[in-house]
Scaffold this motif. Sequence first.
Motif, PDB file in Angstrom:
ATOM      1  N   GLN A   1      48.151  44.927  34.904  1.00  0.00           N
ATOM      2  CA  GLN A   1      48.026  43.439  34.072  1.00  0.00           C
ATOM      3  C   GLN A   1      49.861  43.394  33.710  1.00  0.00           C
ATOM      4  O   GLN A   1      49.991  43.437  31.816  1.00  0.00           O
ATOM      5  CB  GLN A   1      46.830  43.714  33.139  1.00  0.00           C
ATOM      6  CG  GLN A   1      45.698  43.111  33.184  1.00  0.00           C
ATOM      7  CD  GLN A   1      43.957  43.655  32.636  1.00  0.00           C
ATOM      8  OE1 GLN A   1      45.058  44.750  31.948  1.00  0.00           O
ATOM      9  NE2 GLN A   1      43.296  42.686  32.488  1.00  0.00           N
TER      10      GLN A   1
ATOM     11  N   ALA B   1      41.950  31.762  30.362  1.00  0.00           N
ATOM     12  CA  ALA B   1      41.961  32.710  30.692  1.00  0.00           C
ATOM     13  C   ALA B   1      41.883  33.735  31.988  1.00  0.00           C
ATOM     14  O   ALA B   1      42.293  34.482  32.236  1.00  0.00           O
ATOM     15  CB  ALA B   1      41.317  33.904  29.214  1.00  0.00           C
ATOM     16  N   ALA B   2      40.603  33.025  32.512  1.00  0.00           N
ATOM     17  CA  ALA B   2      40.497  33.584  33.563  1.00  0.00           C
ATOM     18  C   ALA B   2      41.669  33.443  34.521  1.00  0.00           C
ATOM     19  O   ALA B   2      41.952  34.493  35.642  1.00  0.00           O
ATOM     20  CB  ALA B   2      38.978  33.200  34.013  1.00  0.00           C
TER      21      ALA B   2
ATOM     22  N   TRP C   1      46.491  36.912  25.048  1.00  0.00           N
ATOM     23  CA  TRP C   1      47.514  36.701  25.860  1.00  0.00           C
ATOM     24  C   TRP C   1      48.705  36.165  24.794  1.00  0.00           C
ATOM     25  O   TRP C   1      49.147  35.421  23.851  1.00  0.00           O
ATOM     26  CB  TRP C   1      47.090  35.332  26.400  1.00  0.00           C
ATOM     27  CG  TRP C   1      46.312  36.132  27.179  1.00  0.00           C
ATOM     28  CD1 TRP C   1      44.540  35.895  27.087  1.00  0.00           C
ATOM     29  CD2 TRP C   1      46.494  35.908  28.621  1.00  0.00           C
ATOM     30  NE1 TRP C   1      43.933  36.345  28.103  1.00  0.00           N
ATOM     31  CE2 TRP C   1      44.900  36.493  29.483  1.00  0.00           C
ATOM     32  CE3 TRP C   1      47.414  36.712  30.264  1.00  0.00           C
ATOM     33  CZ2 TRP C   1      44.934  36.747  30.865  1.00  0.00           C
ATOM     34  CZ3 TRP C   1      47.672  37.058  30.720  1.00  0.00           C
ATOM     35  CH2 TRP C   1      45.915  37.220  31.610  1.00  0.00           C
TER      36      TRP C   1
ATOM     37  N   GLY D   1      43.103  42.090  25.860  1.00  0.00           N
ATOM     38  CA  GLY D   1      42.333  41.060  26.003  1.00  0.00           C
ATOM     39  C   GLY D   1      42.898  39.715  25.103  1.00  0.00           C
ATOM     40  O   GLY D   1      42.275  38.452  25.157  1.00  0.00           O
TER      41      GLY D   1
ATOM     42  N   LEU E   1      45.046  33.360  34.172  1.00  0.00           N
ATOM     43  CA  LEU E   1      46.181  33.563  34.079  1.00  0.00           C
ATOM     44  C   LEU E   1      46.123  35.300  34.043  1.00  0.00           C
ATOM     45  O   LEU E   1      46.664  35.941  35.024  1.00  0.00           O
ATOM     46  CB  LEU E   1      46.273  33.577  32.271  1.00  0.00           C
ATOM     47  CG  LEU E   1      46.727  32.130  31.269  1.00  0.00           C
ATOM     48  CD1 LEU E   1      46.199  32.178  30.223  1.00  0.00           C
ATOM     49  CD2 LEU E   1      47.973  32.150  32.503  1.00  0.00           C
ATOM     50  N   GLU E   2      44.362  35.566  33.924  1.00  0.00           N
ATOM     51  CA  GLU E   2      44.746  37.227  33.811  1.00  0.00           C
ATOM     52  C   GLU E   2      44.525  37.148  36.328  1.00  0.00           C
ATOM     53  O   GLU E   2      44.974  37.641  36.475  1.00  0.00           O
ATOM     54  CB  GLU E   2      43.221  37.009  33.886  1.00  0.00           C
ATOM     55  CG  GLU E   2      42.415  39.061  34.139  1.00  0.00           C
ATOM     56  CD  GLU E   2      41.777  39.331  33.525  1.00  0.00           C
ATOM     57  OE1 GLU E   2      41.109  40.883  33.781  1.00  0.00           O
ATOM     58  OE2 GLU E   2      40.599  38.848  32.853  1.00  0.00           O
TER      59      GLU E   2
ATOM     60  N   THR F   1      49.493  28.821  37.760  1.00  0.00           N
ATOM     61  CA  THR F   1      48.354  30.145  38.116  1.00  0.00           C
ATOM     62  C   THR F   1      47.959  29.823  39.485  1.00  0.00           C
ATOM     63  O   THR F   1      48.598  28.909  40.843  1.00  0.00           O
ATOM     64  CB  THR F   1      47.548  29.820  37.341  1.00  0.00           C
ATOM     65  OG1 THR F   1      47.035  28.482  36.950  1.00  0.00           O
ATOM     66  CG2 THR F   1      48.081  29.340  35.783  1.00  0.00           C
TER      67      THR F   1
ATOM     68  N   GLN G   1      49.672  40.540  28.349  1.00  0.00           N
ATOM     69  CA  GLN G   1      48.549  40.520  28.062  1.00  0.00           C
ATOM     70  C   GLN G   1      48.136  42.293  27.532  1.00  0.00           C
ATOM     71  O   GLN G   1      48.763  42.646  27.596  1.00  0.00           O
ATOM     72  CB  GLN G   1      46.751  40.696  29.099  1.00  0.00           C
ATOM     73  CG  GLN G   1      45.210  40.453  29.158  1.00  0.00           C
ATOM     74  CD  GLN G   1      44.803  40.589  30.033  1.00  0.00           C
ATOM     75  OE1 GLN G   1      45.280  40.823  31.180  1.00  0.00           O
ATOM     76  NE2 GLN G   1      43.392  40.314  29.600  1.00  0.00           N
TER      77      GLN G   1
ATOM     78  N   THR H   1      46.355  35.272  37.959  1.00  0.00           N
ATOM     79  CA  THR H   1      47.768  35.231  37.909  1.00  0.00           C
ATOM     80  C   THR H   1      48.110  36.235  38.102  1.00  0.00           C
ATOM     81  O   THR H   1      48.951  36.633  38.850  1.00  0.00           O
ATOM     82  CB  THR H   1      47.957  33.949  37.368  1.00  0.00           C
ATOM     83  OG1 THR H   1      47.019  32.861  37.464  1.00  0.00           O
ATOM     84  CG2 THR H   1      49.648  33.992  37.729  1.00  0.00           C
ATOM     85  N   LEU H   2      47.991  37.381  37.080  1.00  0.00           N
ATOM     86  CA  LEU H   2      48.756  38.747  36.901  1.00  0.00           C
ATOM     87  C   LEU H   2      48.697  39.973  37.896  1.00  0.00           C
ATOM     88  O   LEU H   2      49.506  40.261  38.413  1.00  0.00           O
ATOM     89  CB  LEU H   2      48.438  39.025  35.631  1.00  0.00           C
ATOM     90  CG  LEU H   2      49.321  38.376  34.155  1.00  0.00           C
ATOM     91  CD1 LEU H   2      48.815  39.481  32.936  1.00  0.00           C
ATOM     92  CD2 LEU H   2      50.947  39.223  33.810  1.00  0.00           C
ATOM     93  N   ARG H   3      47.391  39.435  37.801  1.00  0.00           N
ATOM     94  CA  ARG H   3      47.034  40.558  39.276  1.00  0.00           C
ATOM     95  C   ARG H   3      47.638  40.389  40.334  1.00  0.00           C
ATOM     96  O   ARG H   3      47.791  40.610  41.340  1.00  0.00           O
ATOM     97  CB  ARG H   3      45.246  40.638  38.868  1.00  0.00           C
ATOM     98  CG  ARG H   3      44.804  41.161  38.207  1.00  0.00           C
ATOM     99  CD  ARG H   3      43.093  41.096  37.701  1.00  0.00           C
ATOM    100  NE  ARG H   3      42.672  41.782  36.091  1.00  0.00           N
ATOM    101  CZ  ARG H   3      42.338  42.857  36.921  1.00  0.00           C
ATOM    102  NH1 ARG H   3      42.699  43.683  37.292  1.00  0.00           N
ATOM    103  NH2 ARG H   3      42.003  44.038  35.265  1.00  0.00           N
TER     104      ARG H   3
END
Length: 385
Positions: free
Chosen positions: A111, A16-17, A171, A169, A19-20, A134, A166, A22-24
Motif C-alpha cells: 500500500q 475504495a476497492a 484515502w 483505511g 483504488l486499493e 484504476t 492510503q 490499483t495500489l497493490r
Amino acid sequence: MKLVVQVKLLPSSEQAAALEATLRACNRAAGYVATIAFERGVKDRNGLQKLLYAEVKARFGLSAQPAVRVVKKVVDAYAALTAQARAGLLGKTTSKRYRTAMSTPVAFRPQAAQPFDDRCLSWQTDARTVSIWTVDGRMRGVRYTGAADQLKVLDQYRKGESDLVQRRGKWFLIATCEIPEPVVADPVDFIGVDRGIVNLATTSDGTNYQGRGLRRYRAWCARKRTELQKKQTRSATRRLARRAQKEQRHATHINHRISKEIVSVAQRTGRGIAVEELDGIRDRVRLRRDQRATLSSWPFHQLGQHLAYKATQAGVAFLEVDARHTSQRCPRCGHTEKANRPDRDHFCCRRCGLAGPSDHVAGVNVRNRARSAWAFVTMPVHSRT
C-alpha cells in the motif's frame, strides 16, 4: 516555491476497492521492476523503461502511463538510496545497515504511495471531484475535501504529480503546488531564534516557547512503547506503528504553531528571521547515554524548515547564521567564555556583568549576527573587498 497540499478522498465502497487494487498492482509491478533493475544493474530511466515497459503492462495489467510512472518510481527510489549512502545516512560502508541496504533490491509495501500525473488523474475543482485511472478502468466523480485555505491553494496553483496514499483505511491525495514567491522586503531588523530541547524556541524579543509539554508527552510515549515492545505480538506491533505516527503528528503540530507565530510577528513588524545553522549537530555533539534519545527525537530541524518556508511564503527575510558560542558570547561586550554560562538556564558575563536567561542571550546573539550578515549580503560587490 513548491508546497504540498493534502486532501482527503471520500470514495464509495466500490471506488475504495478499485483504488486499493490499483495500489497493490502498481506496487507489485514496482517491486518486480526494482528486482530486475538490481539484478541487471540498469537503474536509469530510459534503459529501464526500454527493458521492462512492455512486460510491466502485460504482466500487471497496467495502462501505458501508469507503467511509465511505476518505472520512474523505481528510478527515484534508487536515486534516493544512492544519495543517502553518499551523505552517510546509512552509516559507514562496513556497517550492517549499509551492507543490507546496498546488497538487496529496493522493496515497496503493498500500500505504498503511487504517483499519478495529469494523464492518469484530473481534478474538477469546481465540483470537488477527481477522475483517476484504476485497474478497473477510469473512475470519475471521486469526491474530496480539505481545509478551506488548502483547497484555495490547490485550485490556484496545483501543478505536476499527485500521490495517492492510503492510511489506516482512509484515502488521501497529496498534490504539488507551485506558488509564486513574493518579493522579500528589506527588513528593518531581525528576530533571532534560538532552538533548544528544554525551550523549543526563544526569540531575541524574550518570547519563550517551552518544550516541557512535548518532553512529558514523549516520555509518556516512550513508556508505552516499552510496554508494547515487551508483548511481542502482532497487535502490539500495529499499535506501536500507530503511536509513532501520532507522536510525529503531535510534534509537527507544535512546530507549525510556533513557526506561524514567529513569522506573523516578523511580518507585522517588518523584520526578518534568523536561526542558528545546526546541520550536523548529532555528529558534533557527544552526549551521555541517557540524553541520546532526547537529541535524536529533537524536532529542531523541522522547526527550522517550517520557519524557512513560512517566511518565504510571507515575504519575510530568512537567514541561517553561525551557531558557534551563541550561548557563551556576551552580546554587549563580546567576551566569549564557557564560564559565562554557569548552568543551562543562566548567563553571566565575567567581564561586564551582563546577566540573563541563556536562551534569550543566544537569541540576541543570533539577531546580531544576522544584522552583520544581511549588511554584507546587501553590500555592493565592489565594496566587499
